[in-house]
Design a protein around this motif. Sequence first.
Motif, mmCIF file in Angstrom:
data_model
loop_
_atom_site.group_PDB
_atom_site.id
_atom_site.type_symbol
_atom_site.label_atom_id
_atom_site.label_comp_id
_atom_site.label_asym_id
_atom_site.label_seq_id
_atom_site.Cartn_x
_atom_site.Cartn_y
_atom_site.Cartn_z
ATOM 1 N N UNK A 1 23.838 25.594 -31.881
ATOM 2 C CA UNK A 1 23.976 26.440 -33.063
ATOM 3 C C UNK A 1 22.767 26.315 -33.985
ATOM 4 N N UNK A 2 22.248 25.108 -34.113
ATOM 5 C CA UNK A 2 21.057 24.902 -34.937
ATOM 6 C C UNK A 2 19.887 25.708 -34.393
ATOM 7 N N UNK A 3 19.709 25.669 -33.078
ATOM 8 C CA UNK A 3 18.595 26.367 -32.456
ATOM 9 C C UNK A 3 18.755 27.876 -32.601
ATOM 10 N N UNK A 4 19.972 28.370 -32.367
ATOM 11 C CA UNK A 4 20.214 29.809 -32.505
ATOM 12 C C UNK A 4 19.942 30.275 -33.926
ATOM 13 N N UNK A 5 20.425 29.505 -34.906
ATOM 14 C CA UNK A 5 20.228 29.877 -36.304
ATOM 15 C C UNK A 5 18.746 29.884 -36.666
#
Length: 334
Positions: A221-225
Amino acid sequence: QASAWFLRGIGRLLGRPGPRGGSGRGGVSADGPERVSSEAAAAEWGLAPYERFRVASWLADVVEQDIREGRARWDGLVSAAVEGSDELERAAAASLARGLAEMYADVALVSPGEAGIFDKNVSRSRLSIVILHLLPSAAFRTGLEALAAVASSSAATVAALLSANIAESADADADAIRDASDSRRPLESEAPAAVSGGAHAVDSNLFWIGRAWTDFLGAVLEDAAFVVNDALGRLRDVRSLEDEMDGPDWSSLHPHVQHQRRELHRQLRGISAHFLHLTDRSLSFLEALVSHDTLRSAMGRPPPAGAGGRMAAFIDALVEQLAGPTRVELKVRE
């Protein structure tokens, strides 16, 4: 069988340092997990984060070659060794699932000084290709699902994970998602505060298996955001420059300044294309994970086993940017 034995070992090398059978880790009690220094952990397996990353890069090279050359799945080195149903192939799949999950999260621990030119997002994108290549294997999916199951298996394990501050709060707001803030502690963090609720002692191996899932989910999720936010931000920069170039004051600028602005526009377009490509990969990876019922259910649980609130905030912020009143800022010439 040789490939299965080999990939089982690769999975162990990709995973966080320390024996995988429950011994060698600091115990986890009502006071949380004992501190495990990176030096002590590396001494047990001898692989630092960058060395593990080199192993992961090699595996990504093999998978990408399989894909590029169009090899049949049964003829590929990686997928063939985890698709079977015998005990050895299931063990190889489980080992790869945990190792890849832990390495995906620990890419953030790789020192640029060790790796030279290093792009965390590109590195995670390559690892996502490996995981996507293996997801059709029921044994590999079962390995990922097992990590999630352990993360929510008992009240004591959940309390220990929460006390380690691994997962974001379920009501994380959209601003935190846009900023892609990451409050997970690194592997060598101090022991967390006492577990609330009078939790009993937690088996050390269960804690670290559960942490493998929560750290992996947080990193996805961190990477996608991050890549979404950066891609849209660069598009806004391109639009701003194009408005300037089309504006009435453009002709009054010195030719040298105009040349500089055009060159900046060209560079920003290239950077935007790069981040849009990473965004496409990142969102495709997230979509592939949630397309499987068990993984989708696990990801939607409250923290620490899931991140339903975080996912909802991320989607809400993304839709607002793409369809909200400021969407015109994303419209560029091409």
